[in-house]
Design a protein around this motif. Structure first.
Motif, PDB file in Angstrom:
ATOM      1  N   ALA A  79      37.911  72.290  25.528  1.00 21.68           N
ATOM      2  CA  ALA A  79      37.545  70.915  25.187  1.00 21.68           C
ATOM      3  C   ALA A  79      38.467  70.410  24.085  1.00 21.68           C
ATOM      4  N   ASP A  81      37.735  67.246  22.675  1.00 20.90           N
ATOM      5  CA  ASP A  81      36.895  66.279  21.958  1.00 20.90           C
ATOM      6  C   ASP A  81      35.772  67.073  21.299  1.00 20.90           C
ATOM      7  N   ASP A  84      32.374  67.040  22.907  1.00 21.20           N
ATOM      8  CA  ASP A  84      32.289  67.382  24.333  1.00 21.20           C
ATOM      9  C   ASP A  84      31.529  68.691  24.533  1.00 21.20           C
ATOM     10  N   ARG A  85      30.220  68.614  24.470  1.00 20.23           N
ATOM     11  CA  ARG A  85      29.385  69.807  24.624  1.00 20.23           C
ATOM     12  C   ARG A  85      29.516  70.406  26.021  1.00 20.23           C
ATOM     13  N   GLU A  86      29.614  69.560  27.027  1.00 19.73           N
ATOM     14  CA  GLU A  86      29.755  70.040  28.404  1.00 19.73           C
ATOM     15  C   GLU A  86      31.076  70.789  28.588  1.00 19.73           C
ATOM     16  N   GLY A  87      32.154  70.247  28.025  1.00 20.84           N
ATOM     17  CA  GLY A  87      33.453  70.901  28.110  1.00 20.84           C
ATOM     18  C   GLY A  87      33.467  72.235  27.370  1.00 20.84           C
ATOM     19  N   LYS A  88      32.844  72.263  26.198  1.00 23.60           N
ATOM     20  CA  LYS A  88      32.752  73.516  25.439  1.00 23.60           C
ATOM     21  C   LYS A  88      31.965  74.548  26.234  1.00 23.60           C
TER      22      LYS A  88
END
Length: 160
Positions: A79, A81, A84-88
């Motif tokens: 991630a 950003d 960006d919890r979803e990306g992490k």
């Protein structure tokens, strides 16, 4: 999207093992074999992965070859950003998947366990000389090969 044929994967695995046998640490060997795919020069790859050899700074913690895979996973899915919890979560899931595969293939993820070292052995910063005896007693080239192949196979599955 990165596409590698089975032959290209094997070439990169062989390159990683060759780099290790040239004296680069386990993490550097794995990262440098794939870094060009992410726009990094060999020197940049060697520098960014230099601290992870020997189980992170030769502390015999997480295997440096596995750390190399995890660095590549960050380049692939990390991630960019902070919010960006979803990306992490996706990146962490990939790292956990890679770690599980590495542990399954090699029996452990921790350098000291892979090397059969006791917990009482002192941590020192000086790397061992790369002699025939070193290579005979250390499974590190096998760990580099394993991590480089796991990463290449991950990339090939992304194309399916």
């Amino acid at each position: 999207m990165i596409t590698l044929s089975p032959q290209e994967i094997e070439q990169r695995v062989a390159q990683a093992v060759s780099l290790f046998k040239e004296g680069y640490n386990c993490s550097q060997s794995v990262v440098a074999a794939y870094a060009d795919l992410y726009g990094f020069t060999r020197e940049q790859a060697l520098r960014m992965s230099a601290s992870f050899g020997g189980g992170i700074g030769r502390m015999r913690e997480t295997c440096g070859a596995a750390c190399g895979m995890f660095l590549l996973a960050g380049l692939q899915t990390g991630a960019t950003d902070g919010a960006d919890r979803e990306g992490k979560a996706a990146n962490y899931a990939l790292v956990q998947q890679l770690a599980g595969r590495f542990r399954e293939e090699n029996g452990a993820l921790r350098c000291a366990d892979l090397l059969g070292l006791s917990r009482q052995e002192p941590v020192v910063s000086t790397p061992e000389a790369r002699t025939p005896q070193y290579y005979a007693k250390r499974p590190c080239a096998k760990m580099v090969e394993s991590a480089a192949r796991i990463w290449g196979e991950y990339l090939s599955r992304q194309q399916a």
